[in-house]
Design a protein around this motif. Structure first.
Motif, PDB file in Angstrom:
ATOM      1  N   UNK A 436       0.835  -1.208   0.000  1.00  0.00           N
ATOM      2  CA  UNK A 436       0.000   0.000   0.000  1.00  0.00           C
ATOM      3  C   UNK A 436       0.865   1.251   0.000  1.00  0.00           C
ATOM      4  N   UNK A 437       1.927   1.237   0.811  1.00  0.00           N
ATOM      5  CA  UNK A 437       2.813   2.404   0.850  1.00  0.00           C
ATOM      6  C   UNK A 437       3.516   2.639  -0.479  1.00  0.00           C
ATOM      7  N   UNK A 438       4.007   1.570  -1.087  1.00  0.00           N
ATOM      8  CA  UNK A 438       4.675   1.723  -2.392  1.00  0.00           C
ATOM      9  C   UNK A 438       3.685   2.197  -3.450  1.00  0.00           C
ATOM     10  N   UNK A 439       2.468   1.653  -3.411  1.00  0.00           N
ATOM     11  CA  UNK A 439       1.462   2.073  -4.384  1.00  0.00           C
ATOM     12  C   UNK A 439       1.107   3.547  -4.217  1.00  0.00           C
ATOM     13  N   UNK A 440       0.977   4.007  -2.973  1.00  0.00           N
ATOM     14  CA  UNK A 440       0.641   5.418  -2.732  1.00  0.00           C
ATOM     15  C   UNK A 440       1.737   6.340  -3.249  1.00  0.00           C
ATOM     16  N   UNK A 441       2.967   6.017  -2.935  1.00  0.00           N
ATOM     17  CA  UNK A 441       4.085   6.841  -3.408  1.00  0.00           C
ATOM     18  C   UNK A 441       4.184   6.794  -4.934  1.00  0.00           C
ATOM     19  N   UNK A 442       3.929   5.623  -5.514  1.00  0.00           N
ATOM     20  CA  UNK A 442       4.000   5.502  -6.974  1.00  0.00           C
ATOM     21  C   UNK A 442       2.937   6.354  -7.647  1.00  0.00           C
ATOM     22  N   UNK A 443       1.743   6.381  -7.061  1.00  0.00           N
ATOM     23  CA  UNK A 443       0.680   7.196  -7.653  1.00  0.00           C
ATOM     24  C   UNK A 443       1.019   8.676  -7.572  1.00  0.00           C
TER      25      UNK A 443
END
Length: 630
Positions: A436-443
Motif C-alpha cells: 500500500x505504501x509503495x502504491x501510494x508513493x508511486x501514484x
C-alpha cells in the motif's frame, strides 16, 4: 588508562558488580602517565634550550664583543605548516605519537586545576600547550639542521617515552571494559610511532656521523624550488598529446596518481593523526557500549523482578522492552563497521579533494567556490591554516559518532519494518502495508510525472530546429493552460506538504551523512560563512595557493638565481680589474676584494664576521647583510 578512567570514575558502582570486569583490580601501577606528562616538560625544555642555542638568529642587533650570546638562541621551528615537502611521513608519525594525549584532551579528562565551569576553556588551553611542549622535541629534532646533536637528543627522548609506555602496558595490560589486553589496544599505535621515530633518529645519526667523518658528502640546503614543482611547471609548458592515453576504471572513477604533485607535511600529519584518533575513539565508544550493555542487563533483571513481585508473568510491555534492548544492542554493534568505513573513506576523499581544489586554484579557476569566498580575508586565512588540522580531526570524530547513531536508527527502522514482522509470523500484514505504501508513493510520483508530460505535449510550442534537445520556453494553448493551473492548484497544496517533509528528511540525512566532510558545506547557498569548518578549509587552500603555487615559486626561483648570477659576474669583473691594475693596487685593497667575493659566495659567513667599530668594517658588514638578505 586515562581514557577509560574518566568513564570508570562515574560508573564504577554498577560496573564492579560484574566479576569479568575486575581484571585490573589488583595490578600494581608504578607509572602514572599523567604525572609523567608533567615531568616530561623538564627534558623537553632542556632539548629546546640546546637546539635554540645552536640555532643562529638571522637578524640580530650589532653589539660589541663583550656581548656573550651574540646571535645564538634562535627561534626553533618544529614544522613548517606551509611549505614542507620533505620528511612528510616522519612528521606524520610524530603527530601519531601524540594521539593518546589528544584523545585525553578531547574527552576533557585533563583537569590539573579546580576552576569554575566558565574557566574550563583556559584549562583546556593550558592542557593543549602542555601536550605540545611535551612532544615538541620530536618535531624540533626532526627539523633541526644539526643532525648529529638533534638525532642523539631525539633518540634519547623517544626512548624514554617508549620505555615508560611499555612499562605501563606490562604492569596493567588488561582493563575493566574490553577485558584482556585493553591497555594494549589503546597504546599500540603510540608504541608503533615511537618505534618508528627511534629508527628514524638512528638513521639521521648514522647519516650525520658519516658526513662528519668525511665518508659522505654533506647534503645541500633545502632547495627553494622543489623537484616536483619544477616538473609540474615543465609539464605545463609541454604540448599536450592529441590523443590522451586510456585510463583504467580506478583512475577514472576513484583516484589518479600525479607524479608531479606532493601533499604537504601538514596534510599527511593530519590524516595519520586522524586515523589513529578515529581508532582510539572507536575503542572508547566500545568501552562505553560495554558499560551501557551491562547496565541494561541489570535494568532488565530488575524489571523482571518487579513484574514477578507484582504477580504478572509474560507482560507484553516487558517483552517489547526486552526485544527493543536486544535489537538496539545488536544493531549498534553491526553498524560499527559501516560507520568506521564511511569515515575512513572520507579521510581518503579529503586528500583527493585537496589536490583537486588546489589545482583549480593554481589554474585560476574559482568557480567551484561560493562567490563570498573568491576574495577571503588575509587574517582569516592565516588563522584558518592554524585551525584546519585540529578541526578536521574533531569533525571526523564527531562525524563518526553522528553517522553511527544515524545508521543505528536506520537499522532499527529496517528491523521493525521488515525483519521482525517475518519473525513474528506477520509477513502478510507487512507485505500488505508495504504494498500500500509503495502504491501510494508511486501514484503521487506518477501524477507529478504526468503533469510534466502534459506540459511538454500540450503547453509548449514545437522545437525551432531539429538539433534542439528540448522545446523552447514559449507557451502554447494558453486557455487550456490556465484551466490546468486552476484545477491543480488545490491538489498541489496537499502535495506540497509531502514535498516539504521530504525536503526536511533529505536535508537531515545528507547533513548528518556529510557532517564529517569539512571540504564542502552542508548549509544553503548564501549561508556558507556560518559553516566555520568550510571557512577553515577555504582559508587553508588560499594560504597554500599563495605560498606553494609552482608557477609562482618557479618565478621567484628564477629571480633569485639570476640575481645571484648577476652579482657573481660583477664580482668576477671587479676581480679581473684588480688583477689587470697590477702594482697600482695595494695588498690591502686586493685582500678586501677577495674577501668581498668570498662573502658574496658564502652569505652565511657574513653573520659570523666580527665587526670592529672605527675601522669601517661595521658599515661594510651591514651592507653585505642587506645584500645577502635581498
Amino acid at each position: 588508562m586515562e581514557e577509560c578512567s574518566e568513564i570508570r570514575s562515574s560508573t564504577t558502582s554498577g560496573l564492579l558488580e560484574i566479576p569479568t570486569r575486575q581484571l585490573n583490580g589488583t595490578c600494581d601501577i608504578s607509572v602514572d602517565m599523567e604525572l609523567f606528562l608533567h615531568y616530561s616538560l623538564i627534558p623537553s625544555f632542556f632539548i629546546i634550550l640546546v637546539l635554540s642555542f645552536l640555532q643562529r638568529r638571522e637578524q640580530h642587533r650589532e653589539r660589541d664583543d663583550t656581548y656573550l650570546l651574540r646571535n645564538h638562541f634562535g627561534m626553533i621551528v618544529p614544522l613548517d605548516f606551509v611549505g614542507t615537502f620533505s620528511n612528510r611521513w616522519s612528521y606524520g608519525v610524530a603527530f601519531g605519537a601524540t594521539a593518546n594525549k589528544i584523545m585525553f584532551l578531547f574527552s576533557e579528562g585533563y583537569q590539573p586545576l579546580l576552576v569554575p565551569q566558565w574557566a574550563q576553556a583556559f584549562v583546556l588551553l593550558i592542557g593543549g600547550i602542555e601536550v605540545g611542549l611535551s612532544h615538541f622535541p620530536f618535531f624540533a629534532c626532526l627539523s633541526s639542521e644539526f643532525g648529529l646533536v638533534s638525532s642523539v637528543l631525539g633518540f634519547s627522548y623517544s626512548l624514554v617515552w617508549f620505555v615508560v609506555t611499555t612499562l605501563y602496558i606490562i604492569q596493567c595490560p588488561h582493563g575493566q571494559f574490553v577485558g584482556n589486553y585493553e591497555t594494549v589496544m589503546f597504546y599500540w599505535p603510540s608504541l608503533l610511532c615511537l618505534a618508528f621515530l627511534l629508527g628514524r633518529f638512528l638513521h639521521i645519526f648514522v647519516k650525520s656521523l658519516r658526513v662528519h667523518l668525511g665518508w659522505e658528502l654533506q647534503m645541500e640546503e633545502k632547495p627553494f624550488l622543489e623537484v616536483h614543482q619544477a616538473e609540474h611547471v615543465k609539464r605545463l609548458l609541454r604540448k599536450y598529446p592529441l590523443q590522451e592515453r586510456n585510463k583504467s576504471w580506478f583512475q577514472t572513477r576513484i583516484y589518479e596518481w600525479d607524479p608531479y604533485f606532493q601533499f604537504p607535511s601538514r596534510m599527511i600529519g593530519t590524516i595519520v593523526l586522524a586515523f589513529i584518533c578515529l581508532y582510539l575513539f572507536i575503542v572508547i565508544e566500545f568501552c562505553v557500549f560495554v558499560y551501557v550493555r551491562d547496565e541494561l542487563d541489570v535494568f532488565e533483571g530488575e524489571l523482571e523482578s518487579y513484574i514477578t513481585s507484582m504477580n504478572q508473568t509474560g507482560s507484553p510491555v516487558l517483552l517489547q522492552v526486552k526485544e527493543l534492548i536486544n535489537i538496539t544492542k545488536e544493531v549498534w554493534v553491526v553498524t560499527i563497521l559501516p560507520a568506521s568505513l564511511t569515515c575512513v573513506s572520507y579521510l581518503f576523499h579529503i586528500l583527493a579533494c585537496y589536490r583537486k581544489h588546489i589545482k583549480r586554484l593554481w589554474a585560476g579557476d574559482k568557480h567551484f567556490l561560493p562567490l563570498k569566498f573568491h576574495n577571503p580575508s588575509s587574517s582569516e586565512s592565516v588563522v584558518a591554516i592554524a585551525r584546519y588540522s585540529g578541526w578536521q580531526i574533531a569533525y571526523i570524530l564527531w562525524g563518526y559518532l553522528i553517522i553511527h547513531v544515524m545508521q543505528s536508527l536506520c537499522g532499527l527502522a529496517i528491523m521493525y519494518s521488515l525483519v521482525l514482522p517475518v519473525i513474528h509470523h506477520q509477513a502478510l500484514e507487512m507485505l500488505r502495508g508495504l504494498g500500500i505504501g509503495i502504491l501510494t508513493v508511486s501514484i503521487v510520483l506518477g501524477l507529478m510525472v504526468l503533469q510534466v508530460w502534459i506540459a511538454t505535449s500540450f503547453f509548449l510550442q514545437p522545437k525551432m530546429g531539429t538539433d534542439d534537445k528540448q522545446k523552447p520556453l514559449a507557451l502554447n494553448n494558453r486557455r487550456a493552460f490556465h484551466n490546468f493551473n486552476y484545477f491543480l492548484f488545490f491538489y498541489n497544496v496537499l502535495l506540497g506538504l509531502g514535498a516539504c517533509l521530504s525536503r526536511l528528511f533529505i536535508s537531515c540525512v545528507l547533513g548528518t551523512w556529510l557532517i564529517a566532510r569539512i571540504d564542502r558545506t552542508i548549509l544553503q547557498s548564501g549561508y556558507e560563512r556560518a559553516d566555520m569548518g568550510f571557512s577553515a578549509w577555504i582559508g587553508m587552500l588560499y594560504v597554500d595557493h599563495y605560498h606553494t603555487n609552482p608557477v609562482l615559486v618557479s618565478f621567484c626561483h628564477i629571480l633569485i638565481t639570476s640575481h645571484r648570477e648577476r652579482r657573481l659576474q660583477q664580482t668576477i669583473k671587479y676581480w679581473y680589474l684588480n688583477q689587470s691594475a697590477g702594482p697600482r693596487l695595494s695588498a690591502r685593497s686586493r685582500t678586501r676584494w677577495l674577501l668581498l667575493q668570498t662573502l658574496i659566495n658564502n652569505p652565511e659567513l657574513v653573520r659570523l664576521r666580527k665587526s670592529r667599530p672605527g675601522l669601517g668594517s661595521q658599515e661594510f658588514t651591514q651592507i653585505l647583510l642587506t645584500c645577502s638578505e635581498s
